[in-house]
Design an enzyme around this catalytic site. Structure first.
Site, PDB file in Angstrom:
ATOM      1  N   GLU A  84       0.816  -1.220   0.000  1.00  0.00           N
ATOM      2  CA  GLU A  84       0.000   0.000   0.000  1.00  0.00           C
ATOM      3  C   GLU A  84       0.843   1.260   0.000  1.00  0.00           C
ATOM      4  O   GLU A  84       0.496   2.243  -0.671  1.00  0.00           O
ATOM      5  CB  GLU A  84      -0.919  -0.016   1.226  1.00  0.00           C
ATOM      6  CG  GLU A  84      -1.895   1.141   1.278  1.00  0.00           C
ATOM      7  CD  GLU A  84      -2.852   1.009   2.457  1.00  0.00           C
ATOM      8  OE1 GLU A  84      -3.325   2.047   2.936  1.00  0.00           O
ATOM      9  OE2 GLU A  84      -3.119  -0.134   2.889  1.00  0.00           O
ATOM     10  N   ASP A  85       1.971   1.272   0.733  1.00  0.00           N
ATOM     11  CA  ASP A  85       2.698   2.532   0.971  1.00  0.00           C
ATOM     12  C   ASP A  85       4.113   2.576   0.399  1.00  0.00           C
ATOM     13  O   ASP A  85       4.812   3.575   0.598  1.00  0.00           O
ATOM     14  CB  ASP A  85       2.774   2.797   2.481  1.00  0.00           C
ATOM     15  CG  ASP A  85       1.403   3.050   3.083  1.00  0.00           C
ATOM     16  OD1 ASP A  85       0.533   3.570   2.360  1.00  0.00           O
ATOM     17  OD2 ASP A  85       1.201   2.713   4.254  1.00  0.00           O
TER      18      ASP A  85
END
Length: 746
Positions: A84-85
C-alpha cells in the site's frame, strides 16, 4: 495481557526471541528476511509522530507475538503496509516469502483506485475487501486488529480532524469484530481508546470517580480475592482467583443502557475463578452459592451453551464480602485462554505439539459465524447498505433462542421472530406468517429473550411485507426482506404491464403472446420478457413503442382520436356492469368481451400497484379512469375529476379499468366531502355523530372559517361505495346546523 508499549524499536534478534518463547521451532531466517525487507521498503518514511514508519509494523508484530501467533502471521504484520505505501508488489513478496504470506498482505491492502464520490462508500468497499480476505484466512483479521490497536494507541499524533472518524470506525467495526472473535482484552482496549477520544469529558469523569471509589474502599478487590480463595480451599477446591475493576467504556455503556447514575452501579468489580476441569466449575459454583446469596436472574451457563465466539464460562452474581455485589466468572484454564485471546488461542493454527503454523480442517464457531456473516453481507448490497448491515451484525449483544428441535440460534438483542426465521433459513423468513414463543401464539414483532423456544408458522402464499425491513434487527433479515420486496414489486409491475400490453395489442388489432413480445426485446434493450412487462407497468416503455417494436409497420392512432375514444360522452352504447350498481362504461371495440378484459380494480390491497386520487378518491359506483404514472403504478380517478385535465395531452397513459368489488365486500374506499355548517358549539360533534351512525370512517379533517357565522369543513372519509356515500350526504343535509354537504372531486 496484550503488550502495551515498546520502549525502543526492536532489533531483529529481539523479535525472534519473542517468537521463540512460545514457538521454539520458529523459522528465524524467515523473520530476519521480513524484518530487513520491511525496514528497507519503508526507508525514510516517518509517521505523524515523527518516528520511523517501520516502527509501526514492528509494533503490530509485537502485539501479535503476545497472542502467540505463527510465523506467517508475524511476517505478514511486518509487511502489511508495503504494497500500500511503498514500491513493493504482491508478485515480489510472493517470490521472496511465498504465496501464503503474499495473500495475507494483499488482503490487508486497501483499494487505492476507487472511483466513488462518497467517503462512506469508499470505507464500505475497503471493508468489503477486508472481510472477503478474512473469509479466506482469519489471520488477516488478527493482523488488522493489531494494526488498528497500535493506530489507536498513537491516535494523538493524527491530525485532529481525522481522530474522531478513526475512533468512531474503531467503535463501530473493529471493537465489535474483536468481540465476535472472542478477543476480550483487545476489544476492551479498543473501546476505551475510542471512548477517550470521542467523549473525553465522560471518560475523565468516570475515571476520576473510579479512582475516588478505589481510595475510599481501600484494598477491596484484594480482600474479596483472598476471602474467595480461602473459602474454596477450605472446601477442598484448588483455584486461582483474579479480580479487577470494570473499564470506563464498560461502565459508561451500562449507565447508558440502564439509564442510571454512577452512584447506582453496584457491580463495578469482576472476578475470575480458574479451576482445573469442567466438573470443578460446577462444584465451585455450588460452594459460592451456599456461602453467599445469589442475585436472582444473574446466573448464566455458557459452558453447556457456549457463545458463538467459542466463549465458555459460568457467570453468577452474589452478595459477597462487605455486602458488595460480586460478579463471578468460573472457568477452566483452557476456557480462560480462549476468553482472553479468542480465535487466536484456537487450535486452528496450532498443531498437536502446540507449535503454531499447522492448519486443521476444523474451524472455530467464531470463524464459522464470521464466514457465514460475510457470505450473507456480500449478496448484491450497495456500499452504504453493506456498511449498515455489517455494523448491525457486529455491534449488538446477543440472545440465545432455540428451535422446537433444540437447534441454538444466536441473535442480537432486541431481535424479533422475524430475525429468528431468517436465521433459520431465508425461505422460512420469506414465508413466515406467525410464531409461537414457548408454545404460546405471539406477534412476529415480539422481542425475544434468552432461552426462548421459537416456532415459526409459514405459508407458501406469504411474501414478506416491506415494513419488516424497519422491524428486523439483523442485517441478514433486512437484506432478505429488501430482496424479496424488490422481487415482489417487480412481479407486480410485470403483472400490471402484461395486462396493459394485452389490452393495447387488442385495441391495435395485433396478436399478443410472450413469443410475439420476444421478437421486439432487442429493440427495447431488454433481455427477458418479464423485464419488458415490468418496464411497461412502471411506465418506462410506452405501449405504442412496444407494439411498434414487435410490428414495425404499425401506425399509432392520432392523439385526438384516442382522447375522443377515452372521453366519449355518456349515452348510447354504455353498458351497466352489475345490477344494483350505478356503474356504466363505454363498450370498447370488440363488444362486451373486450370490456370485461379491462383491468379489474379491487382496492389498495390488490395485487396491482394501485392508488386513488389524492384530491377526493374514488368509490365503487363511480365511473373511473386509470392513469398510468411512471414508477408509481395506476392512479384511479372518477370520470368527473378535474385533475384529468392535466393528462389530456398524454392519452397513452389512459387505461380501461373497471370495479371488481363484491356487493357484500366490507372493503372501504376514499372519498372527500365539503360540509358548510353553522359556526356554533357542538356543530362538529353533530357532523361526526351523523357520519359515525352511518358507519363512515373519518380519516382526515380540515376546518376553514368562511365567515363569522359559517364554517367550512373538508372531511376525508372511508366508505363502502357510492350508495353509502350518498346516504351520509343526505343525512348531513337533513340536519339544521348543516347549510350544505357535497362531494369534492379535485
Amino acid at each position: 495481557m496484550l503488550r502495551r508499549t515498546v520502549p525502543a524499536m526492536m532489533r531483529q534478534y529481539e523479535l525472534v526471541e519473542r517468537v521463540r518463547r512460545y514457538n521454539p521451532q520458529t523459522d528465524e531466517a524467515l523473520l530476519d528476511r521480513a524484518y530487513v525487507y520491511a525496514m528497507r521498503a519503508h526507508g525514510a518514511q516517518v509517521r505523524a509522530s515523527g518516528d520511523p514508519y517501520f516502527s509501526h509494523p514492528l509494533e503490530v508484530a509485537a502485539i501479535l507475538t503476545d497472542l502467540k501467533l505463527d510465523d506467517a502471521t508475524i511476517v505478514a504484520a511486518l509487511l502489511h503496509d508495503t504494497i500500500e505505501d511503498t514500491d513493493a508488489t504482491k508478485a515480489e513478496i510472493e517470490r521472496l516469502f511465498g504465496k501464503q504470506i503474499a495473500d495475507l498482505v494483499e488482503g490487508l491492502t486497501k483499494i487505492k483506485k476507487l472511483d466513488l464520490v462518497s467517503k462512506q462508500a469508499k470505507q464500505a468497499e475497503n471493508l468489503r475487501k477486508l472481510l472477503l480476505a478474512i473469509a479466506d484466512d482469519v489471520r488477516v483479521l488478527l493482523v488488522k486488529l493489531a494494526d488498528r490497536l497500535h493506530n489507536m494507541r498513537t491516535l494523538k499524533y493524527v491530525p485532529p480532524e481525522k481522530r474522531d472518524r478513526v475512533a468512531q470506525e474503531t467503535l463501530d467495526i473493529y471493537a465489535p469484530l474483536a468481540a465476535r472473535m472472542g478477543m476480550h482484552d483487545m476489544r476492551e482496549e479498543l473501546e476505551d481508546l475510542a471512548f477517550r477520544q470521542l467523549m473525553p469529558e465522560a471518560y475523565e469523569s468516570i475515571t476520576s470517580r473510579v479512582e475516588e471509589l478505589r481510595e475510599r474502599n481501600g484494598p477491596l478487590v484484594q480482600e474479596i480475592e483472598r476471602e474467595l480463595k480461602e473459602e474454596l480451599e477450605r472446601r477442598g477446591m484448588k483455584a486461582e482467583v483474579k479480580g479487577r475493576e470494570k473499564k470506563p467504556h464498560s461502565i459508561w455503556g451500562k449507565m447508558e443502557r440502564k439509564a442510571i447514575a454512577f452512584e447506582q452501579l453496584s457491580d463495578l468489580y469482576g472476578f475470575r475463578v480458574i479451576v482445573d476441569g469442567v466438573e470443578d466449575c460446577y462444584r465451585t459454583l455450588g460452594i459460592v452459592h451456599t456461602k453467599w446469596p445469589l442475585v436472582p436472574g444473574r446466573f448464566k451457563d455458557y459452558i453447556s451453551t457456549p457463545k458463538p465466539n467459542d466463549y465458555r464460562s459460568l457467570h453468577t452474581t452474589v452478595i459477597g464480602p462487605r455486602r458488595q455485589r460480586v460478579e463471578l466468572q468460573v472457568r477452566t484454564r483452557d476456557m480462560d485462554e480462549i476468553a482472553e485471546y479468542g480465535i487466536a488461542a484456537h487450535a486452528l493454527y496450532k498443531d498437536a505439539s502446540g507449535a503454531p503454523g499447522a492448519m486443521l480442517s476444523t474451524e472455530s464457531s467464531a470463524y464459522a459465524w464470521l464466514r457465514k456473516t460475510i457470505e450473507n453481507l456480500s449478496q448484491g448490497l450497495s456500499p452504504e447498505e453493506f456498511l449498515e448491515h455489517t455494523k448491525l451484525e457486529l455491534f449488538h449483544d446477543q440472545v440465545f433462542c432455540f428451535t422446537p428441535k433444540g437447534r441454538l440460534i444466536a441473535l442480537p438483542r432486541k431481535a424479533t421472530p422475524i430475525d429468528f426465521a431468517y436465521a433459520v433459513h431465508t425461505d422460512v423468513g420469506n414465508t413466515a406468517v406467525g410464531c409461537k414463543i414457548n408454545g404460546n401464539i405471539a406477534p412476529l414483532v415480539s422481542e425475544l429473550k434468552n432461552g426462548d423456544e421459537v416456532e415459526i408458522i409459514t405459508s407458501k402464499a406469504q411474501t414478506p411485507p416491506g415494513a419488516w425491513e424497519t422491524i428486523a434487527v439483523t442485517g441478514k433479515a433486512r437484506a432478505a426482506v429488501r430482496r424479496a420486496t424488490r422481487a415482489a414489486v417487480r412481479a407486480q409491475y410485470a403483472g400490471l404491464g402484461r395486462k396493459i400490453a394485452e389490452r393495447a395489442f387488442a385495441r391495435a388489432g395485433k396478436a399478443f403472446s410472450d413469443e410475439v413480445v420476444t421478437k421486439g426485446m432487442s429493440r427495447l434493450a431488454r433481455t427477458a420478457v418479464e423485464d419488458v412487462f415490468a418496464a411497461v407497468g412502471r411506465g418506462e416503455i410506452k405501449t405504442d413503442d412496444l407494439i411498434r417494436a414487435v410490428y414495425p409497420d404499425w401506425t399509432a392512432p392520432r392523439p385526438e382520436d384516442r382522447l375522443a375514444a377515452n372521453r366519449a360522452p355518456q349515452g348510447e352504447g354504455w353498458f351497466e356492469l352489475k345490477k344494483g350498481h350505478n356503474l356504466k362504461f363505454k363498450i370498447p371495440e370488440g363488444g362486451e368481451e373486450a370490456f370485461v378484459a379491462a383491468l379489474p380494480i379491487r382496492g389498495i390491497n390488490s395485487d396491482l400497484p394501485v392508488r386513488f386520487s389524492p384530491q377526493g378518491g374514488a368509490v365503487p359506483g363511480d365511473r373511473i379512469v386509470g392513469i398510468l404514472t411512471p414508477g408509481e403504478g395506476i392512479t384511479i380517478y372518477p370520470i368527473q375529476s378535474k385533475a384529468l385535465q392535466h393528462f389530456e395531452d398524454a392519452p397513452e397513459r389512459w387505461l380501461d379499468v373497471r370495479w371488481d368489488v363484491d356487493e357484500l365486500s366490507t372493503g372501504r374506499f376514499p372519498a372527500r366531502i365539503r360540509v358548510t355548517a353553522i359556526n356554533e358549539p357542538g356543530t362538529l360533534g353533530q357532523v361526526a355523530t351523523i357520519i359515525g351512525e352511518r358507519n363512515g370512517n373519518i380519516e382526515g379533517l380540515e376546518m376553514r372559517s368562511r365567515s363569522p357565522d359559517f364554517t367550512e369543513m373538508l372531511i376525508d372519509l372511508d366508505v363502502f361505495d357510492l350508495r353509502h356515500l350518498n346516504g351520509i350526504l343526505t343525512d348531513l343535509r337533513g340536519r339544521p346546523v348543516v347549510s350544505s354537504a357535497e362531494r369534492v372531486n379535485g
